[in-house]
Write a protein that holds these residues in place. Structure first.
Motif, PDB file in Angstrom:
ATOM      1  N   PHE A  86       0.832  -1.197   0.000  1.00 51.73           N
ATOM      2  CA  PHE A  86       0.000   0.000   0.000  1.00 51.73           C
ATOM      3  C   PHE A  86       0.872   1.255   0.000  1.00 51.73           C
ATOM      4  CE2 PHE A  86      -3.116  -3.081   1.258  1.00 51.73           C
ATOM      5  CZ  PHE A  86      -4.331  -2.574   0.826  1.00 51.73           C
ATOM      6  N   LEU A  87       1.953   1.237   0.783  1.00 49.96           N
ATOM      7  CA  LEU A  87       2.845   2.394   0.839  1.00 49.96           C
ATOM      8  C   LEU A  87       3.547   2.611  -0.494  1.00 49.96           C
ATOM      9  CD1 LEU A  87       4.404   1.956   4.392  1.00 49.96           C
ATOM     10  CD2 LEU A  87       2.624   3.566   3.667  1.00 49.96           C
ATOM     11  N   ALA A  88       3.906   1.536  -1.177  1.00 44.44           N
ATOM     12  CA  ALA A  88       4.538   1.663  -2.487  1.00 44.44           C
ATOM     13  C   ALA A  88       3.565   2.282  -3.487  1.00 44.44           C
ATOM     14  CB  ALA A  88       5.014   0.299  -2.981  1.00 44.44           C
ATOM     15  N   ALA A  89       2.317   1.857  -3.464  1.00 43.66           N
ATOM     16  CA  ALA A  89       1.309   2.411  -4.386  1.00 43.66           C
ATOM     17  C   ALA A  89       1.063   3.885  -4.098  1.00 43.66           C
ATOM     18  CB  ALA A  89       0.012   1.625  -4.290  1.00 43.66           C
ATOM     19  N   ALA A  90       1.205   4.288  -2.845  1.00 40.34           N
ATOM     20  CA  ALA A  90       1.001   5.694  -2.492  1.00 40.34           C
ATOM     21  C   ALA A  90       2.047   6.597  -3.123  1.00 40.34           C
ATOM     22  CB  ALA A  90       1.005   5.865  -0.975  1.00 40.34           C
ATOM     23  N   LYS A  91       3.198   6.035  -3.521  1.00 44.33           N
ATOM     24  CA  LYS A  91       4.242   6.836  -4.157  1.00 44.33           C
ATOM     25  C   LYS A  91       4.000   7.005  -5.654  1.00 44.33           C
ATOM     26  CE  LYS A  91       7.700   5.558  -0.764  1.00 44.33           C
ATOM     27  NZ  LYS A  91       8.944   4.855  -0.501  1.00 44.33           N
ATOM     28  N   GLY A  92       3.002   6.333  -6.176  1.00 47.58           N
ATOM     29  CA  GLY A  92       2.682   6.434  -7.596  1.00 47.58           C
ATOM     30  C   GLY A  92       1.726   7.587  -7.867  1.00 47.58           C
ATOM     31  N   LEU A  93       0.869   7.393  -8.839  1.00 48.74           N
ATOM     32  CA  LEU A  93      -0.118   8.409  -9.221  1.00 48.74           C
ATOM     33  C   LEU A  93      -1.382   8.257  -8.394  1.00 48.74           C
ATOM     34  CD1 LEU A  93       0.238   7.965 -13.072  1.00 48.74           C
ATOM     35  CD2 LEU A  93       1.231   9.767 -11.684  1.00 48.74           C
ATOM     36  N   ALA A  94      -2.120   9.351  -8.229  1.00 41.60           N
ATOM     37  CA  ALA A  94      -3.391   9.311  -7.507  1.00 41.60           C
ATOM     38  C   ALA A  94      -4.404  10.174  -8.230  1.00 41.60           C
ATOM     39  CB  ALA A  94      -3.218   9.795  -6.078  1.00 41.60           C
ATOM     40  N   ARG A  95      -5.644   9.700  -8.277  1.00 38.01           N
ATOM     41  CA  ARG A  95      -6.734  10.450  -8.904  1.00 38.01           C
ATOM     42  C   ARG A  95      -7.957  10.452  -7.987  1.00 38.01           C
ATOM     43  NH1 ARG A  95      -3.427  12.007 -10.927  1.00 38.01           N
ATOM     44  NH2 ARG A  95      -2.757  12.146 -13.070  1.00 38.01           N
TER      45      ARG A  95
END
Length: 130
Positions: free
Chosen positions: A10-19
């Motif tokens: 989850f923390l790794a995904a938080a470093k990606g893009l967010a919409r």
């Protein structure tokens, strides 16, 4: 589709893009691996309400992701769906529109090469005085 279950994922995904779209926020991260599997994770904070409201919001997000991620998601990416205050009570078709719009927007950016997983930059060797 597979599920994200570890906090580190989850923390790794938080470093990606967010919409953020309406009653949902969708985060995406391109894993850059050979796997063509779409992985999904779901979360709802205590700001949403009690356990009943959080569970209802996550159930609705899981169903929306089950329907839409195979159609609009990028293979080899991780997606985290974050419930917002109106997720549990939002009309179903509007919630589907929110998730679809977020997935389409993220897919366009991921296809353009943004949203890569963070990479370690090579360390420059210190120069020695001769």
């Amino acid at each position: 589709m597979q599920r994200l279950k570890k906090r580190s994922e989850f923390l790794a995904a938080a470093k990606g893009l967010a919409r953020p779209r309406g009653a949902v926020v969708v985060q995406a991260l391109n894993r850059n691996d050979a796997s063509m599997v779409i992985r999904t994770g779901f979360t709802a904070t205590r700001r949403i309400g009690g356990a009943v409201q959080r569970n209802r919001a996550k159930r609705r997000l899981r169903e929306a992701a089950r329907l839409l991620a195979p159609l609009h998601g990028c293979p080899g990416c991780d997606y985290v769906f974050i419930a917002r205050a109106g997720t549990g009570s939002r009309p179903w078709l509007r919630l589907l529109d929110d998730v679809e719009a977020a997935l389409i927007s993220l897919a366009a950016e991921l296809a353009a090469g943004r949203g890569e997983s963070p990479r370690q930059e090579p360390q420059a060797k210190p120069e020695t005085a001769s």
